[in-house]
Design a protein around this motif. Structure first.
Motif, PDB file in Angstrom:
ATOM      1  N   GLN A 102      -7.380 -10.717  -7.135  1.00 12.88           N
ATOM      2  CA  GLN A 102      -6.342 -10.885  -8.464  1.00 12.88           C
ATOM      3  C   GLN A 102      -5.405  -9.997  -7.936  1.00 12.88           C
ATOM      4  OE1 GLN A 102      -7.334 -12.575 -11.361  1.00 12.88           O
ATOM      5  NE2 GLN A 102      -8.892 -13.269  -9.724  1.00 12.88           N
ATOM      6  N   PRO A 103      -4.340 -10.115  -8.727  1.00 13.36           N
ATOM      7  CA  PRO A 103      -3.049  -9.349  -8.510  1.00 13.36           C
ATOM      8  C   PRO A 103      -3.168  -7.934  -8.624  1.00 13.36           C
ATOM      9  CG  PRO A 103      -2.560 -11.438 -10.041  1.00 13.36           C
ATOM     10  CD  PRO A 103      -4.309 -11.277  -9.865  1.00 13.36           C
ATOM     11  N   GLY A 104      -3.960  -7.232  -9.386  1.00 16.15           N
ATOM     12  CA  GLY A 104      -4.303  -5.791  -9.667  1.00 16.15           C
ATOM     13  C   GLY A 104      -5.093  -5.108  -8.542  1.00 16.15           C
ATOM     14  N   GLU A 105      -5.624  -6.072  -7.512  1.00 15.50           N
ATOM     15  CA  GLU A 105      -6.500  -5.370  -6.484  1.00 15.50           C
ATOM     16  C   GLU A 105      -6.090  -4.709  -5.569  1.00 15.50           C
ATOM     17  OE1 GLU A 105     -10.610  -7.559  -7.297  1.00 15.50           O
ATOM     18  OE2 GLU A 105      -9.150  -9.049  -6.394  1.00 15.50           O
ATOM     19  N   ARG A 106      -7.098  -4.014  -5.000  1.00 12.21           N
ATOM     20  CA  ARG A 106      -6.560  -3.323  -3.565  1.00 12.21           C
ATOM     21  C   ARG A 106      -6.977  -3.895  -2.333  1.00 12.21           C
ATOM     22  NH1 ARG A 106      -9.835   1.335  -5.770  1.00 12.21           N
ATOM     23  NH2 ARG A 106     -11.078  -0.508  -5.471  1.00 12.21           N
ATOM     24  N   GLY A 142      -1.774  -3.328  -8.146  1.00  9.63           N
ATOM     25  CA  GLY A 142      -2.468  -3.975  -6.923  1.00  9.63           C
ATOM     26  C   GLY A 142      -1.917  -2.844  -5.891  1.00  9.63           C
ATOM     27  N   SER A 143      -2.662  -2.844  -4.795  1.00  9.62           N
ATOM     28  CA  SER A 143      -1.939  -2.285  -3.454  1.00  9.62           C
ATOM     29  C   SER A 143      -2.410  -3.002  -2.232  1.00  9.62           C
ATOM     30  CB  SER A 143      -2.324  -0.915  -3.363  1.00  9.62           C
ATOM     31  OG  SER A 143      -3.728  -0.550  -3.297  1.00  9.62           O
ATOM     32  N   TYR A 144      -1.562  -2.761  -1.150  1.00  9.47           N
ATOM     33  CA  TYR A 144      -1.674  -3.224  -0.067  1.00  9.47           C
ATOM     34  C   TYR A 144      -1.900  -2.264   1.100  1.00  9.47           C
ATOM     35  CZ  TYR A 144      -0.964  -6.020   4.130  1.00  9.47           C
ATOM     36  OH  TYR A 144      -0.979  -6.456   5.620  1.00  9.47           O
ATOM     37  N   VAL A 145      -2.830  -2.170   1.882  1.00 10.53           N
ATOM     38  CA  VAL A 145      -2.785  -1.396   3.341  1.00 10.53           C
ATOM     39  C   VAL A 145      -3.045  -2.137   4.429  1.00 10.53           C
ATOM     40  CG1 VAL A 145      -3.582   0.448   4.485  1.00 10.53           C
ATOM     41  CG2 VAL A 145      -3.663   0.778   2.021  1.00 10.53           C
ATOM     42  N   GLY A 146      -1.853  -2.418   5.282  1.00  7.48           N
ATOM     43  CA  GLY A 146      -2.123  -2.978   6.497  1.00  7.48           C
ATOM     44  C   GLY A 146      -2.049  -2.070   7.746  1.00  7.48           C
ATOM     45  N   VAL A 147      -2.999  -2.140   8.629  1.00  8.59           N
ATOM     46  CA  VAL A 147      -3.232  -1.356   9.792  1.00  8.59           C
ATOM     47  C   VAL A 147      -3.177  -2.148  11.158  1.00  8.59           C
ATOM     48  CG1 VAL A 147      -4.578   0.321   8.334  1.00  8.59           C
ATOM     49  CG2 VAL A 147      -6.013  -1.318   9.768  1.00  8.59           C
ATOM     50  N   ASP A 148      -2.548  -1.611  11.968  1.00  5.21           N
ATOM     51  CA  ASP A 148      -2.599  -2.391  13.429  1.00  5.21           C
ATOM     52  C   ASP A 148      -2.551  -1.385  14.494  1.00  5.21           C
ATOM     53  OD1 ASP A 148      -2.088  -5.600  13.895  1.00  5.21           O
ATOM     54  OD2 ASP A 148      -1.547  -4.372  15.599  1.00  5.21           O
ATOM     55  N   LEU A 149      -2.685  -1.982  15.627  1.00  5.28           N
ATOM     56  CA  LEU A 149      -2.641  -0.916  16.889  1.00  5.28           C
ATOM     57  C   LEU A 149      -1.306  -1.350  17.501  1.00  5.28           C
ATOM     58  CD1 LEU A 149      -3.821  -2.936  19.124  1.00  5.28           C
ATOM     59  CD2 LEU A 149      -5.914  -2.247  18.253  1.00  5.28           C
ATOM     60  N   HIS A 150      -0.317  -2.170  17.027  1.00  7.85           N
ATOM     61  CA  HIS A 150       0.865  -2.485  17.772  1.00  7.85           C
ATOM     62  C   HIS A 150       1.888  -1.658  16.972  1.00  7.85           C
ATOM     63  CE1 HIS A 150       4.250  -5.043  18.727  1.00  7.85           C
ATOM     64  NE2 HIS A 150       3.787  -4.787  19.801  1.00  7.85           N
ATOM     65  N   GLY A 151       2.345  -0.517  17.417  1.00 14.23           N
ATOM     66  CA  GLY A 151       3.331   0.129  16.717  1.00 14.23           C
ATOM     67  C   GLY A 151       4.683  -0.195  16.545  1.00 14.23           C
ATOM     68  N   PRO A 152       5.286  -1.415  17.313  1.00 11.92           N
ATOM     69  CA  PRO A 152       6.399  -1.817  17.043  1.00 11.92           C
ATOM     70  C   PRO A 152       6.402  -2.682  15.634  1.00 11.92           C
ATOM     71  CG  PRO A 152       6.200  -1.972  19.450  1.00 11.92           C
ATOM     72  CD  PRO A 152       4.907  -1.582  18.644  1.00 11.92           C
ATOM     73  N   SER A 153       5.169  -3.406  15.548  1.00  8.89           N
ATOM     74  CA  SER A 153       4.958  -4.284  14.425  1.00  8.89           C
ATOM     75  C   SER A 153       4.913  -3.431  13.188  1.00  8.89           C
ATOM     76  CB  SER A 153       3.878  -5.090  14.485  1.00  8.89           C
ATOM     77  OG  SER A 153       3.932  -6.119  15.621  1.00  8.89           O
ATOM     78  N   ILE A 154       4.169  -2.220  13.252  1.00  5.48           N
ATOM     79  CA  ILE A 154       3.874  -1.419  12.107  1.00  5.48           C
ATOM     80  C   ILE A 154       5.118  -0.724  11.771  1.00  5.48           C
ATOM     81  CG2 ILE A 154       2.916   0.684  11.368  1.00  5.48           C
ATOM     82  CD1 ILE A 154       1.088  -1.451  11.194  1.00  5.48           C
ATOM     83  N   ASP A 155       6.137  -0.324  12.821  1.00  9.12           N
ATOM     84  CA  ASP A 155       7.490   0.250  12.363  1.00  9.12           C
ATOM     85  C   ASP A 155       8.428  -0.868  11.737  1.00  9.12           C
ATOM     86  OD1 ASP A 155       6.652   2.537  13.789  1.00  9.12           O
ATOM     87  OD2 ASP A 155       7.622   1.903  15.490  1.00  9.12           O
ATOM     88  N   SER A 157     -12.626   2.210  -0.824  1.00  3.77           N
ATOM     89  CA  SER A 157     -11.523   2.249  -1.413  1.00  3.77           C
ATOM     90  C   SER A 157     -10.604   0.944  -1.543  1.00  3.77           C
ATOM     91  CB  SER A 157     -10.502   3.011  -0.390  1.00  3.77           C
ATOM     92  OG  SER A 157     -11.045   4.346  -0.008  1.00  3.77           O
ATOM     93  N   PHE A 158     -11.242  -0.103  -1.207  1.00  2.00           N
ATOM     94  CA  PHE A 158     -10.624  -1.379  -1.408  1.00  2.00           C
ATOM     95  C   PHE A 158     -11.289  -2.487  -2.094  1.00  2.00           C
ATOM     96  CE2 PHE A 158      -8.886   0.861   2.256  1.00  2.00           C
ATOM     97  CZ  PHE A 158      -7.540   1.060   1.966  1.00  2.00           C
TER      98      PHE A 158
END
Length: 179
Positions: A80-84, A107-120, A164-165
């Protein structure tokens, strides 16, 4: 093949693989202006550059894969649009690009990754315009994406409280893990 031959093959194959990877990366960087022009013409200027898109799967399926997984999230998971949502292995923000217009202010989004340039890149291009989106670099060791990572996968603990999600997405993560 005896052990000496096997050791010699491994000794020489790793530098060759590294050399070929560096050449491929250089070619992708050389294509950056052409790639940008193509994205601009096709209305995809907000997509990440070629050298980052290639980390999230085959280049030819970048866009269709995002649309496909957006459908899964809505139809199969009931997002749903208001979910985490937490996107483990978010890469260069493929799912964030699809979710930025879907999630509302609750709603909120948290993206995690180990590729630093992509996160930047995601922080500069997505987070800067969407304050309910967050991108975290996780310093986990990976031969392909983060060879100098500070922690092994077996010892990594996500920095978030339980529950949390509403949805946790792992799109094409298990294919990169060893047994």
């Amino acid at each position: 093949m005896n052990r000496t031959t096997q050791a010699a093959k491994q000794k020489y194959s790793r530098p060759l693989v590294n050399f070929l990877r560096a050449g491929r990366n250089f070619a992708y960087l050389l294509l950056t202006p052409f790639d940008y022009a193509c994205r601009l013409i096709n209305g995809k200027a907000d997509f990440p550059p070629l050298h980052l898109r290639r980390h999230v799967g085959p280049l030819r399926t970048f866009e269709t894969s995002g649309a496909e997984f957006m459908s899964y999230l809505r139809l199969l998971v009931g997002l749903q649009p208001g979910e985490r949502i937490m996107d483990v292995g978010c890469g260069s923000g493929l799912m964030a690009l699809y979710l930025k217009e879907y999630l509302d202010k609750q709603g909120s989004y948290v993206g995690v990754d180990l590729h630093g340039p992509s996160i930047d890149w995601c922080r500069r291009r997505i987070r800067s315009k969407h304050k309910n989106f967050e991108f975290k670099h996780i310093d986990v060791q990976s031969l392909a994406y983060n060879p100098r990572g500070g922690v092994t996968g077996e010892n990594f603990v996500f920095p978030y409280d339980a529950e949390s999600f509403d949805v946790v997405l792992l799109k094409s993560v298990f294919t990169h893990m060893g047994p």
